[in-house]
Design a protein around this motif. Structure first.
Motif, PDB file in Angstrom:
ATOM      1  N   TYR A  52      -8.414-103.431 -20.189  1.00 16.50           N
ATOM      2  CA  TYR A  52      -8.512-102.015 -19.874  1.00 16.50           C
ATOM      3  C   TYR A  52      -8.845-101.211 -21.130  1.00 16.50           C
ATOM      4  O   TYR A  52      -8.521-101.621 -22.253  1.00 16.50           O
ATOM      5  CB  TYR A  52      -7.192-101.488 -19.318  1.00 16.50           C
ATOM      6  N   ALA A  53      -9.481-100.067 -20.936  1.00 17.17           N
ATOM      7  CA  ALA A  53      -9.633 -99.090 -22.017  1.00 17.17           C
ATOM      8  C   ALA A  53      -8.353 -98.261 -22.037  1.00 17.17           C
ATOM      9  O   ALA A  53      -8.128 -97.430 -21.144  1.00 17.17           O
ATOM     10  CB  ALA A  53     -10.852 -98.209 -21.763  1.00 17.17           C
ATOM     11  N   VAL A  54      -7.520 -98.484 -23.025  1.00 14.80           N
ATOM     12  CA  VAL A  54      -6.153 -97.956 -23.026  1.00 14.80           C
ATOM     13  C   VAL A  54      -6.039 -96.794 -24.005  1.00 14.80           C
ATOM     14  O   VAL A  54      -6.500 -96.878 -25.155  1.00 14.80           O
ATOM     15  CB  VAL A  54      -5.137 -99.049 -23.416  1.00 14.80           C
ATOM     16  N   SER A  55      -5.400 -95.718 -23.546  1.00 13.52           N
ATOM     17  CA  SER A  55      -5.092 -94.594 -24.427  1.00 13.52           C
ATOM     18  C   SER A  55      -3.589 -94.320 -24.382  1.00 13.52           C
ATOM     19  O   SER A  55      -2.917 -94.613 -23.390  1.00 13.52           O
ATOM     20  CB  SER A  55      -5.875 -93.337 -24.038  1.00 13.52           C
ATOM     21  N   LEU A  56      -3.097 -93.754 -25.466  1.00 14.45           N
ATOM     22  CA  LEU A  56      -1.687 -93.392 -25.600  1.00 14.45           C
ATOM     23  C   LEU A  56      -1.601 -91.916 -25.933  1.00 14.45           C
ATOM     24  O   LEU A  56      -2.200 -91.458 -26.911  1.00 14.45           O
ATOM     25  CB  LEU A  56      -1.028 -94.201 -26.722  1.00 14.45           C
ATOM     26  N   GLU A  57      -0.867 -91.157 -25.137  1.00 11.19           N
ATOM     27  CA  GLU A  57      -0.611 -89.757 -25.439  1.00 11.19           C
ATOM     28  C   GLU A  57       0.766 -89.649 -26.075  1.00 11.19           C
ATOM     29  O   GLU A  57       1.774 -89.999 -25.458  1.00 11.19           O
ATOM     30  CB  GLU A  57      -0.684 -88.907 -24.163  1.00 11.19           C
ATOM     31  N   THR A  58       0.812 -89.181 -27.327  1.00 11.79           N
ATOM     32  CA  THR A  58       2.065 -89.124 -28.078  1.00 11.79           C
ATOM     33  C   THR A  58       2.162 -87.805 -28.832  1.00 11.79           C
ATOM     34  O   THR A  58       1.140 -87.196 -29.179  1.00 11.79           O
ATOM     35  CB  THR A  58       2.180 -90.307 -29.057  1.00 11.79           C
ATOM     36  N   SER A  59       3.384 -87.386 -29.085  1.00 11.92           N
ATOM     37  CA  SER A  59       3.615 -86.078 -29.700  1.00 11.92           C
ATOM     38  C   SER A  59       3.268 -86.037 -31.185  1.00 11.92           C
ATOM     39  O   SER A  59       3.095 -84.960 -31.740  1.00 11.92           O
ATOM     40  CB  SER A  59       5.088 -85.696 -29.540  1.00 11.92           C
ATOM     41  N   GLY A  60       3.224 -87.161 -31.835  1.00 11.97           N
ATOM     42  CA  GLY A  60       3.027 -87.153 -33.280  1.00 11.97           C
ATOM     43  C   GLY A  60       4.322 -86.995 -34.049  1.00 11.97           C
ATOM     44  O   GLY A  60       4.329 -86.970 -35.279  1.00 11.97           O
ATOM     45  N   ALA A  61       5.447 -86.908 -33.342  1.00 14.17           N
ATOM     46  CA  ALA A  61       6.746 -86.817 -34.001  1.00 14.17           C
ATOM     47  C   ALA A  61       7.319 -88.192 -34.307  1.00 14.17           C
ATOM     48  O   ALA A  61       8.253 -88.319 -35.105  1.00 14.17           O
ATOM     49  CB  ALA A  61       7.724 -86.033 -33.126  1.00 14.17           C
ATOM     50  N   LEU A  62       6.767 -89.229 -33.684  1.00 14.26           N
ATOM     51  CA  LEU A  62       7.238 -90.592 -33.879  1.00 14.26           C
ATOM     52  C   LEU A  62       6.164 -91.415 -34.590  1.00 14.26           C
ATOM     53  O   LEU A  62       4.976 -91.117 -34.504  1.00 14.26           O
ATOM     54  CB  LEU A  62       7.616 -91.240 -32.551  1.00 14.26           C
ATOM     55  N   ASP A  63       6.605 -92.466 -35.249  1.00  6.36           N
ATOM     56  CA  ASP A  63       5.723 -93.307 -36.055  1.00  6.36           C
ATOM     57  C   ASP A  63       4.679 -94.000 -35.174  1.00  6.36           C
ATOM     58  O   ASP A  63       5.025 -94.651 -34.184  1.00  6.36           O
ATOM     59  CB  ASP A  63       6.593 -94.343 -36.770  1.00  6.36           C
ATOM     60  N   ILE A  64       3.398 -93.862 -35.534  1.00  7.84           N
ATOM     61  CA  ILE A  64       2.338 -94.525 -34.781  1.00  7.84           C
ATOM     62  C   ILE A  64       1.872 -95.818 -35.446  1.00  7.84           C
ATOM     63  O   ILE A  64       0.876 -96.410 -35.035  1.00  7.84           O
ATOM     64  CB  ILE A  64       1.137 -93.587 -34.539  1.00  7.84           C
ATOM     65  N   ALA A  65       2.593 -96.274 -36.467  1.00  9.68           N
ATOM     66  CA  ALA A  65       2.241 -97.543 -37.120  1.00  9.68           C
ATOM     67  C   ALA A  65       2.413 -98.697 -36.134  1.00  9.68           C
ATOM     68  O   ALA A  65       3.253 -98.654 -35.231  1.00  9.68           O
ATOM     69  CB  ALA A  65       3.113 -97.764 -38.348  1.00  9.68           C
ATOM     70  N   ASP A  66       1.601 -99.726 -36.323  1.00 10.03           N
ATOM     71  CA  ASP A  66       1.723-100.978 -35.577  1.00 10.03           C
ATOM     72  C   ASP A  66       1.395-100.864 -34.093  1.00 10.03           C
ATOM     73  O   ASP A  66       1.758-101.736 -33.308  1.00 10.03           O
ATOM     74  CB  ASP A  66       3.130-101.588 -35.746  1.00 10.03           C
ATOM     75  N   ILE A  67       0.705 -99.811 -33.701  1.00 16.23           N
ATOM     76  CA  ILE A  67       0.190 -99.751 -32.342  1.00 16.23           C
ATOM     77  C   ILE A  67      -1.083-100.590 -32.281  1.00 16.23           C
ATOM     78  O   ILE A  67      -1.907-100.549 -33.195  1.00 16.23           O
ATOM     79  CB  ILE A  67      -0.076 -98.296 -31.922  1.00 16.23           C
ATOM     80  N   ASP A  68      -1.233-101.355 -31.226  1.00 17.08           N
ATOM     81  CA  ASP A  68      -2.383-102.243 -31.079  1.00 17.08           C
ATOM     82  C   ASP A  68      -3.686-101.492 -31.399  1.00 17.08           C
ATOM     83  O   ASP A  68      -3.921-100.385 -30.887  1.00 17.08           O
ATOM     84  CB  ASP A  68      -2.417-102.778 -29.649  1.00 17.08           C
ATOM     85  N   ALA A  69      -4.518-102.091 -32.228  1.00 13.61           N
ATOM     86  CA  ALA A  69      -5.738-101.442 -32.701  1.00 13.61           C
ATOM     87  C   ALA A  69      -6.734-101.172 -31.581  1.00 13.61           C
ATOM     88  O   ALA A  69      -7.666-100.379 -31.753  1.00 13.61           O
ATOM     89  CB  ALA A  69      -6.394-102.299 -33.787  1.00 13.61           C
ATOM     90  N   ARG A  70      -6.563-101.815 -30.429  1.00 17.17           N
ATOM     91  CA  ARG A  70      -7.474-101.596 -29.300  1.00 17.17           C
ATOM     92  C   ARG A  70      -7.142-100.327 -28.524  1.00 17.17           C
ATOM     93  O   ARG A  70      -7.900 -99.926 -27.630  1.00 17.17           O
ATOM     94  CB  ARG A  70      -7.424-102.804 -28.365  1.00 17.17           C
ATOM     95  N   VAL A  71      -6.018 -99.703 -28.848  1.00 16.22           N
ATOM     96  CA  VAL A  71      -5.541 -98.528 -28.125  1.00 16.22           C
ATOM     97  C   VAL A  71      -6.022 -97.255 -28.822  1.00 16.22           C
ATOM     98  O   VAL A  71      -5.890 -97.122 -30.043  1.00 16.22           O
ATOM     99  CB  VAL A  71      -4.000 -98.534 -28.052  1.00 16.22           C
ATOM    100  N   SER A  72      -6.569 -96.312 -28.058  1.00 17.00           N
ATOM    101  CA  SER A  72      -6.946 -95.013 -28.599  1.00 17.00           C
ATOM    102  C   SER A  72      -5.736 -94.081 -28.536  1.00 17.00           C
ATOM    103  O   SER A  72      -5.210 -93.806 -27.457  1.00 17.00           O
ATOM    104  CB  SER A  72      -8.105 -94.419 -27.789  1.00 17.00           C
ATOM    105  N   ILE A  73      -5.323 -93.595 -29.703  1.00 20.82           N
ATOM    106  CA  ILE A  73      -4.162 -92.714 -29.793  1.00 20.82           C
ATOM    107  C   ILE A  73      -4.613 -91.266 -29.673  1.00 20.82           C
ATOM    108  O   ILE A  73      -5.535 -90.837 -30.371  1.00 20.82           O
ATOM    109  CB  ILE A  73      -3.434 -92.935 -31.128  1.00 20.82           C
TER     110      ILE A  73
END
Length: 211
Positions: free
Chosen positions: A91-112
């Motif tokens: 799948y083409a995966v996206s993650l919607e996040t507030s930016g208040a939590l650490d985004i390190a180590d999220i799978d590189a295939r995911v668009s943040i």
């Protein structure tokens, strides 16, 4: 296990794939309380669901795009595993996040899609600016703007962190509070390298949950 508020199929209302049929996995819980939040129903409740069950529910729609959202998805440690397993399925995966939590180590295939909190949110102090260095060209940064003060603050952060050189930037008016035309005029007047974003799902379905 994950605590899930809903899994639903709709058109993506925001970000790069706006307008595309998408499966949304809305996780429950959020440590922030933004003044303009439109998904407060996801703060509490939800149902404990296994990762396999979530993947099965997503697969029923045979989607191309999957968006993991909240609440704040990264508040649940198993979110990272879910993102990787969704990407494993192609799948083409996206993650919607507030930016208040650490985004390190999220799978590189995911668009943040990272939301930097503007002053009117009441949560500006929660922004984790160390995340900026982790952004990649495929990622996006969103600013939700209520008034001119939010706009000036966003413009200053854009310049201070060189955000437009890192990834795509989205300026989004608070629905029903800032006229999108006004924000468009501000962007054009200063030739900002950003994309105006209007929440398509609110125009189509007026913000109904699960749409």
């Amino acid at each position: 296990m994950l605590r899930v508020t809903e899994v639903f199929y709709s058109l993506q209302g925001e970000a790069r794939s706006v307008g595309c049929p998408t499966v949304f996995v809305r996780l429950t819980g959020c440590p922030l309380r933004c003044s303009y939040c439109d998904t407060a129903y996801a703060f509490h409740g939800g149902t404990r669901v296994s990762l396999d069950d979530v993947l099965e529910r997503v697969a029923q729609y045979a989607p191309r795009y999957v968006c993991v959202t909240g609440g704040e998805p990264l508040a649940q440690p198993a979110c990272r595993t879910l993102l990787a397993r969704l990407a494993d399925r192609g799948y083409a995966v996206s993650l919607e996040t507030s930016g208040a939590l650490d985004i390190a180590d999220i799978d590189a295939r995911v668009s943040i899609v990272m939301d930097l909190k503007t002053p009117s949110s009441g949560e500006e102090a929660r922004n984790r600016y160390a995340n900026v260095a982790l952004l990649r060209p495929a990622d996006q940064v969103k600013f939700v703007i209520r008034d001119r003060a939010d706009y000036e603050w966003s413009r200053a952060r854009l310049a201070e962190y060189g955000l437009a050189d890192r990834c795509e930037i989205l300026f989004s008016p608070v629905h029903g509070e800032l006229d999108p035309t006004t924000l468009a005029d501000w962007i054009l007047a200063e030739r900002l390298p950003v994309r105006l974003q209007i929440q398509l799902h609110k125009l189509l379905w007026h913000g109904a949950p699960g749409r």
